[in-house]
Design an enzyme around this catalytic site. Sequence first.
Site, PDB file in Angstrom:
ATOM      1  N   SER A 121      50.732  60.061  48.080  1.00 62.39           N
ATOM      2  CA  SER A 121      52.005  59.980  48.803  1.00 62.39           C
ATOM      3  C   SER A 121      52.270  61.144  49.738  1.00 62.39           C
ATOM      4  CB  SER A 121      53.147  59.832  47.798  1.00 62.39           C
ATOM      5  OG  SER A 121      53.090  60.848  46.819  1.00 62.39           O
ATOM      6  N   LYS A 133      59.548  50.634  49.759  1.00 62.53           N
ATOM      7  CA  LYS A 133      58.830  51.284  50.863  1.00 62.53           C
ATOM      8  C   LYS A 133      58.485  50.236  51.919  1.00 62.53           C
ATOM      9  CE  LYS A 133      57.949  55.198  48.041  1.00 62.53           C
ATOM     10  NZ  LYS A 133      57.266  55.734  46.883  1.00 62.53           N
ATOM     11  N   HIS A 177      52.313  53.087  48.247  1.00 58.84           N
ATOM     12  CA  HIS A 177      52.213  53.195  49.707  1.00 58.84           C
ATOM     13  C   HIS A 177      51.165  52.256  50.292  1.00 58.84           C
ATOM     14  CE1 HIS A 177      54.832  56.734  49.726  1.00 58.84           C
ATOM     15  NE2 HIS A 177      54.239  57.013  48.575  1.00 58.84           N
TER      16      HIS A 177
HETATM   17  C1  LIG Z   1      57.860  56.396  45.728  1.00 54.79           C
HETATM   18  C2  LIG Z   1      56.808  56.407  44.709  1.00 54.79           C
HETATM   19  C3  LIG Z   1      57.062  56.010  43.407  1.00 54.79           C
HETATM   20  C4  LIG Z   1      58.456  55.741  42.915  1.00 54.79           C
HETATM   21  O1  LIG Z   1      58.944  54.521  43.365  1.00 54.79           O
HETATM   22  P1  LIG Z   1      60.513  54.309  43.403  1.00 54.79           P
HETATM   23  O2  LIG Z   1      60.684  52.842  43.475  1.00 54.79           O
HETATM   24  O3  LIG Z   1      60.993  55.042  44.609  1.00 54.79           O
HETATM   25  O4  LIG Z   1      61.054  54.899  42.143  1.00 54.79           O
HETATM   26  C5  LIG Z   1      56.012  55.921  42.525  1.00 54.79           C
HETATM   27  N1  LIG Z   1      54.757  56.235  42.905  1.00 54.79           N
HETATM   28  C6  LIG Z   1      54.487  56.659  44.138  1.00 54.79           C
HETATM   29  C7  LIG Z   1      53.079  57.004  44.491  1.00 54.79           C
HETATM   30  C8  LIG Z   1      55.497  56.769  45.076  1.00 54.79           C
HETATM   31  O5  LIG Z   1      55.230  57.223  46.291  1.00 54.79           O
END
Ligand SMILES: *Cc1c(COP(=O)(O)O)cnc(C)c1O
Length: 387
Positions: free
Chosen positions: A180, A240, A208
Amino acid sequence: MSSLDSELGPYLIQRRNQHLLRQRRNLQSPQGADIVVDGEPLINFSSNDYLGLANHPRLIEAGQRALSRWGVGSGASHLVCGHSEEHHLLEQELAALVGRPRALLFSTGYMANIGTIAALCGRGDAVFEDRLNHASLLDGALLSGARLQRFQHNDTEDLERRLSQSEARRKLVVVDGVFSMDGDLSPLNEVSAVARAHGAWLMVDDAHGVGCLGETGAGCVSHWGLNPEEAPVLIGTLGKAFGSFGAFVAGSEILIETLIQSARSYIYTTALPPSQAAITREALKISRDESWRRSHLNTLIEHFKAGARGRGLELMPSATAIQPVLVGDAERALMLAQNLKAEGFWVVAIRPPTVPEGASRLRITLTASHSQKQLDLLLDALVRVSS
Ligand SMILES: *Cc1c(COP(=O)(O)O)cnc(C)c1O
């Protein structure tokens, strides 16, 4: 004993002195390439809204229709009376997207990760995680009571050494599909081969990757051409690329039934509002029908990398929408972000503990809502502020 505030205060002062204090800004606009922050119009290069769906009229209409049909709140957890037809259909569509028998909705990716790891492993087991894994994956392993081992980033030899020395009952290898804060991919073909050779299960957090990677947006498992047995536990998030909110775990019938029985962050929490599920269903349709969003994003990624090369700007080795500029020092990263803001760009400085000490960076993210022109403007500004 000192009062709460006098006990806590020095920590905040120390954070500020180390340029590590985090601050929130108020947006006065929806998400998009153009946002308003603290009253100022800025071009946004910090969001994970990779397909540009977070403010899409069709998602808004789907939400409005669903609110009229279902009301506002889900009222209870999934196992009590909060599981609606809308959640059920979304789970089926998510399973189909990633080619697994079943999917299970969680309220957030954070909860999906901690709940899944703790349901699969416990005392006597071992969890092997890439050093750069998302915090929620590390927290999940700690919460599970299993032994946590962190291997060097993308180093399958280090992973192999650790696996071969482990005598744990269950072994779970956990990686981000796309890291990330770095934007690079885990070499899933190698990681899965090493895991299987040592009788370990592989869990991939594709927060992602889903929506962005793979022909149909099925994510990095599809990008690497792995079959379900090679990565039996797959996590995707919905906040996302899909512009919505929530997360899911996809896998076998038995995996999903196990999580329904024992993932505590699934059982002991209120279900997502049904309207949010309806919004995500519309996002999945757009993602499927408008593959130009993925191709435009890929064109932008190439354009950005070529533009940086042409201007002598060094980027990190990433082929995804996450294109960080490594700065090193936290204070300098903050200053660069402030200078970019003064030039009209919203780029957030990512500092420890989110990234390792000395690895502060500007985390630039590209989305399908950007134009090549906006990327050129950012690249020119990056040259100016870094000189
Ligand atoms: C954003 C993210 C999460 C968390 O997801 P949310 O729905 O925002 O809680 C988990 N793993 C990764 C790699 C992320 O980038």
